[in-house]
Design an enzyme around this catalytic site. Structure first.
Site, mmCIF file in Angstrom:
data_model
loop_
_atom_site.group_PDB
_atom_site.id
_atom_site.type_symbol
_atom_site.label_atom_id
_atom_site.label_comp_id
_atom_site.label_asym_id
_atom_site.label_seq_id
_atom_site.Cartn_x
_atom_site.Cartn_y
_atom_site.Cartn_z
ATOM 1 N N VAL A 24 0.912 -1.247 0.026
ATOM 2 C CA VAL A 24 0.108 0.171 0.041
ATOM 3 C C VAL A 24 0.787 1.190 0.045
ATOM 4 O O VAL A 24 0.716 2.247 -0.801
ATOM 5 C CB VAL A 24 -0.863 -0.080 1.373
ATOM 6 C CG1 VAL A 24 -2.041 1.159 1.041
ATOM 7 C CG2 VAL A 24 -1.607 -1.261 1.209
ATOM 8 N N LYS A 45 -7.036 -1.696 9.625
ATOM 9 C CA LYS A 45 -8.299 -2.107 10.319
ATOM 10 C C LYS A 45 -8.240 -2.918 11.835
ATOM 11 O O LYS A 45 -9.077 -2.542 12.597
ATOM 12 C CB LYS A 45 -9.002 -3.124 9.295
ATOM 13 C CG LYS A 45 -8.277 -4.362 9.104
ATOM 14 C CD LYS A 45 -8.030 -3.928 7.413
ATOM 15 C CE LYS A 45 -7.021 -5.232 7.106
ATOM 16 N NZ LYS A 45 -6.889 -5.228 5.618
ATOM 17 N N ASP A 96 -9.936 -10.940 9.604
ATOM 18 C CA ASP A 96 -9.859 -9.471 8.988
ATOM 19 C C ASP A 96 -11.156 -8.978 8.767
ATOM 20 O O ASP A 96 -11.490 -7.892 8.812
ATOM 21 C CB ASP A 96 -9.024 -9.740 7.695
ATOM 22 C CG ASP A 96 -8.799 -8.574 6.686
ATOM 23 O OD1 ASP A 96 -8.348 -7.848 7.151
ATOM 24 O OD2 ASP A 96 -9.745 -8.549 5.917
ATOM 25 N N LYS A 142 -13.088 -5.514 10.260
ATOM 26 C CA LYS A 142 -13.593 -4.382 9.137
ATOM 27 C C LYS A 142 -15.135 -4.218 9.592
ATOM 28 O O LYS A 142 -15.728 -3.136 9.614
ATOM 29 C CB LYS A 142 -13.552 -4.828 7.572
ATOM 30 C CG LYS A 142 -12.272 -4.850 7.097
ATOM 31 C CD LYS A 142 -11.932 -5.709 5.841
ATOM 32 C CE LYS A 142 -10.684 -5.566 5.294
ATOM 33 N NZ LYS A 142 -10.524 -6.590 4.213
HETATM 34 N N1 LIG Z 1 -2.707 -5.024 0.736
HETATM 35 C C1 LIG Z 1 -3.615 -4.746 0.863
HETATM 36 O O1 LIG Z 1 -4.275 -4.968 -0.212
HETATM 37 C C2 LIG Z 1 -4.335 -3.953 1.742
HETATM 38 C C3 LIG Z 1 -5.874 -3.434 1.812
HETATM 39 C C4 LIG Z 1 -6.207 -2.649 2.762
HETATM 40 C C5 LIG Z 1 -5.602 -2.271 4.022
HETATM 41 N N2 LIG Z 1 -4.341 -3.064 4.308
HETATM 42 C C6 LIG Z 1 -3.595 -2.651 5.311
HETATM 43 O O2 LIG Z 1 -2.379 -1.516 4.969
HETATM 44 C C7 LIG Z 1 -1.507 -2.222 5.799
HETATM 45 C C8 LIG Z 1 -0.365 -2.246 4.940
HETATM 46 O O3 LIG Z 1 -0.635 -3.426 4.436
HETATM 47 P P1 LIG Z 1 0.473 -3.853 3.122
HETATM 48 O O4 LIG Z 1 -0.163 -4.922 2.442
HETATM 49 O O5 LIG Z 1 1.068 -2.633 2.308
HETATM 50 O O6 LIG Z 1 1.809 -4.400 4.059
HETATM 51 P P2 LIG Z 1 3.266 -4.898 3.546
HETATM 52 O O7 LIG Z 1 3.601 -6.058 4.676
HETATM 53 O O8 LIG Z 1 3.374 -5.043 2.200
HETATM 54 O O9 LIG Z 1 4.181 -3.604 4.084
HETATM 55 C C9 LIG Z 1 4.309 -3.062 5.526
HETATM 56 C C10 LIG Z 1 5.204 -2.036 5.550
HETATM 57 O O10 LIG Z 1 5.328 -1.642 6.747
HETATM 58 C C11 LIG Z 1 6.713 -1.904 7.148
HETATM 59 N N3 LIG Z 1 7.007 -2.398 8.463
HETATM 60 C C12 LIG Z 1 6.686 -3.671 9.095
HETATM 61 N N4 LIG Z 1 6.802 -3.709 10.217
HETATM 62 C C13 LIG Z 1 7.628 -2.428 10.679
HETATM 63 C C14 LIG Z 1 8.284 -1.895 11.864
HETATM 64 N N5 LIG Z 1 8.127 -2.537 13.086
HETATM 65 N N6 LIG Z 1 8.480 -0.639 11.781
HETATM 66 C C15 LIG Z 1 8.980 0.130 10.447
HETATM 67 N N7 LIG Z 1 7.969 -0.261 9.348
HETATM 68 C C16 LIG Z 1 7.987 -1.592 9.386
HETATM 69 C C17 LIG Z 1 7.414 -3.005 6.081
HETATM 70 O O11 LIG Z 1 8.970 -2.575 5.854
HETATM 71 C C18 LIG Z 1 6.601 -2.573 4.915
HETATM 72 O O12 LIG Z 1 7.287 -1.451 4.125
HETATM 73 C C19 LIG Z 1 -1.826 -3.001 6.819
HETATM 74 O O13 LIG Z 1 -2.510 -2.449 7.849
HETATM 75 C C20 LIG Z 1 -2.873 -3.875 6.055
HETATM 76 O O14 LIG Z 1 -4.105 -4.564 6.802
HETATM 77 C C21 LIG Z 1 -3.612 -3.676 3.433
HETATM 78 N N1 LIG Z 2 -6.325 -9.092 3.533
HETATM 79 C C1 LIG Z 2 -7.368 -8.238 3.127
HETATM 80 C C2 LIG Z 2 -6.786 -7.057 2.489
HETATM 81 C C3 LIG Z 2 -7.641 -5.846 2.440
HETATM 82 O O1 LIG Z 2 -7.894 -5.507 3.611
HETATM 83 C C4 LIG Z 2 -8.300 -8.952 2.099
HETATM 84 O O2 LIG Z 2 -7.937 -10.098 1.593
HETATM 85 O O3 LIG Z 2 -9.244 -8.493 1.983
#
Ligand SMILES: NC(=O)c1ccc[n+]([C@@H]2O[C@H](COP(=O)([O-])OP(=O)(O)OC[C@H]3O[C@@H](n4cnc5c(N)ncnc54)[C@H](O)[C@@H]3O)[C@@H](O)[C@H]2O)c1
Ligand SMILES: N[C@@H](CCO)C(=O)O
Length: 429
Positions: free
Chosen positions: A15, A107, A203, A207
């Site tokens: 993200v 979330k 998850d 939400k």
């Molecule tokens: N991936 C999706 O489609 C999606 C959709 C909706 C919401 N989200 C939410 O968005 C957030 C990020 O998700 P993502 O998929 O990008 O995750 P990801 O694992 O791809 O990225 C996480 C990032 O956080 C950093 N990080 C992790 N632990 C850390 C720490 N202790 N200190 C500093 N940096 C740290 C990592 O280095 C990485 O850059 C989460 O809360 C997830 O639930 C993700």
């Molecule tokens: N793990 C979540 C990412 C979005 O919140 C999903 O599959 O919908």
């Protein structure tokens, strides 16, 4: 044009990378819409050396992610790390404590600590925004908080987990196994780092608890969500559901009633003519029933870098415009602590699947348990040997109180005729 809105960005994964790419691609358009530029000034993640396919050299790098809360010159912190506690929560608390606005896609953190954080934001007169936390790119928080704000909402429900929907759709269309499709979903980048959060319904429950708070004006109550996932679903359940005119979907459903707030995440049978039956792949969809607007359907990409970044940047645009508003649609003091409604009182039709030994009297035993609990059978299918000589019995019940169905299953608990646990799915009305 006014001064830019300056952003400190924590987390540069799926993200976080998407947010940088989106702000780069649509910079001018966003500035025109927001009335000023939105500019990232500092970033932080776990590994500075990792190649993320975006140029980070133009931003200040901060090793200690939680220090972003006090990053000189930043107006707002965006948290895209994840996790209900740990650095994400420390960052949220210290950012709001420092009187700066905070945007997150997290979330888990909002479900567990949203009330405290909303209180802190209100106290400091800053924004707390989490559009991306529920259903990724779909503007459902905004839709309920603003577009449907005039309505009393009776029920809100939907497909809130893209990973589960992807798995269920693939199992259905390709007849593939659960484990094989899960691995594919993880590779596509929308599964949580802990896959059990997706497949066990946690998850979606995070939400749902946020959605319910916004829809009903209640305090987020994640602990009151009854949670079930899709881990124990068989391909045969999906096939039987199809034969009966349904598709299987993991639904989060919240309903406000006289006895309190009911919240549940569970696999459901959705009638084939319902719009949610046609939401496939990693898409999400949310239905909200308002007393004046009627049934609203929000549908779109619930996960992935682009859609989720779209929601994060929409929150930033609001902040750039000075549109703060209470995070849960009304001031914290107005949010009620609704009691948890008793699911036993709910009436509905159910799908029950038993895997049983193929011997005399088994069907009679199941039927007797249903009779004794006062549950009437609408239809019954028995399929020949599925494994180890056991057979599958699938039942659809007439409408009954959930308490009665639980009693029937309780009577069968420990029966020598059953092979493994029965599967109970609710049928969406
Ligand atoms: N991936 C999706 O489609 C999606 C959709 C909706 C919401 N989200 C939410 O968005 C957030 C990020 O998700 P993502 O998929 O990008 O995750 P990801 O694992 O791809 O990225 C996480 C990032 O956080 C950093 N990080 C992790 N632990 C850390 C720490 N202790 N200190 C500093 N940096 C740290 C990592 O280095 C990485 O850059 C989460 O809360 C997830 O639930 C993700
Ligand atoms: N793990 C979540 C990412 C979005 O919140 C999903 O599959 O919908």
């Amino acid at each position: 044009m006014s001064e830019p809105l300056r952003v400190a960005l924590a987390g540069l994964g799926t993200v976080g990378g998407g947010v940088i790419r989106l702000l780069d691609a649509n910079r001018e358009l966003i500035a025109r819409r927001a009335g000023r530029e939105i500019e990232i000034v500092a970033v932080s993640a776990r590994d500075r050396g990792k190649d993320r396919g975006v140029d980070l050299s133009r931003f200040a790098w901060v090793d200690d992610t939680t220090a972003l809360a006090k990053q000189p010159g930043a107006d707002v912190v965006v948290e895209l790390i994840g996790g209900s506690d740990g650095p994400a929560l420390t960052l949220a608390r210290s950012t709001l404590g420092a009187g700066r606005s905070f945007v997150t896609a997290n979330k888990a953190m909002i479900a567990h600590h949203g009330l405290e954080l909303a209180q802190a934001a209100e106290g400091a007169g800053v924004a707390l925004k989490f559009e991306a936390a529920v259903a990724g790119g779909i503007p459902v928080i905004k839709g309920l908080r603003e577009g449907a704000a005039a309505n009393e909402i009776a029920r809100v429900y939907g497909i809130l987990n893209g990973t589960c929907n992807f798995i269920l759709s693939k199992m259905e269309s390709e007849g593939r196994d659960f484990a094989e499709v899960l691995a594919e979903a993880q590779a596509l980048g929308f599964a949580e780092s802990d896959p059990s959060f997706d497949i066990d319904g946690v998850d979606a429950a995070h939400k749902l608890s946020i959605l319910a708070a916004v829809a009903f004006g209640t305090q987020p109550a994640f602990g009151d969500v009854a949670i079930g996932g899709i881990r124990h679903l068989l391909g045969a359940d999906i096939a039987e559901a199809a034969a009966l005119g349904y598709r299987v979907r993991l639904l989060g459903l919240a309903e406000a009633g006289a006895d309190g707030l009911f919240q549940r995440v569970h696999p459901h049978l959705v009638p084939i003519d319902h719009p949610l039956a046609h939401v496939t792949g990693s898409l999400n969809a949310v239905v909200a029933e308002g007393n004046f607007v009627g049934r609203l359907l929000f549908q779109g990409a619930g996960a992935g870098d682009g859609p989720t970044a779209s929601a994060v940047v929409a929150d930033l645009i609001d902040i750039a415009r000075g549109e703060f508003g209470p995070p849960f649609a009304m001031p914290v003091v107005s949010l009620t602590a609704a009691p948890k409604a008793d699911s036993g009182e709910r009436r509905g039709r159910a799908y029950l699947r038993f895997t049983v030994a193929d011997r005399v009297g088994v069907l009679a035993e199941i039927a007797a348990a249903m009779r004794d609990a006062g549950v009437s059978i609408e239809s019954l299918i028995q399929r020949g040997a599925i494994a180890d000589g056991s057979v599958l019995v699938a039942i659809v019940t007439h409408e009954s109180p959930e308490r009665s169905i639980a009693q029937a299953l309780e009577k069968l608990r420990g029966s020598q005729s059953l092979v493994g646990q029965p599967m109970w799915m609710h049928i969406l009305d």
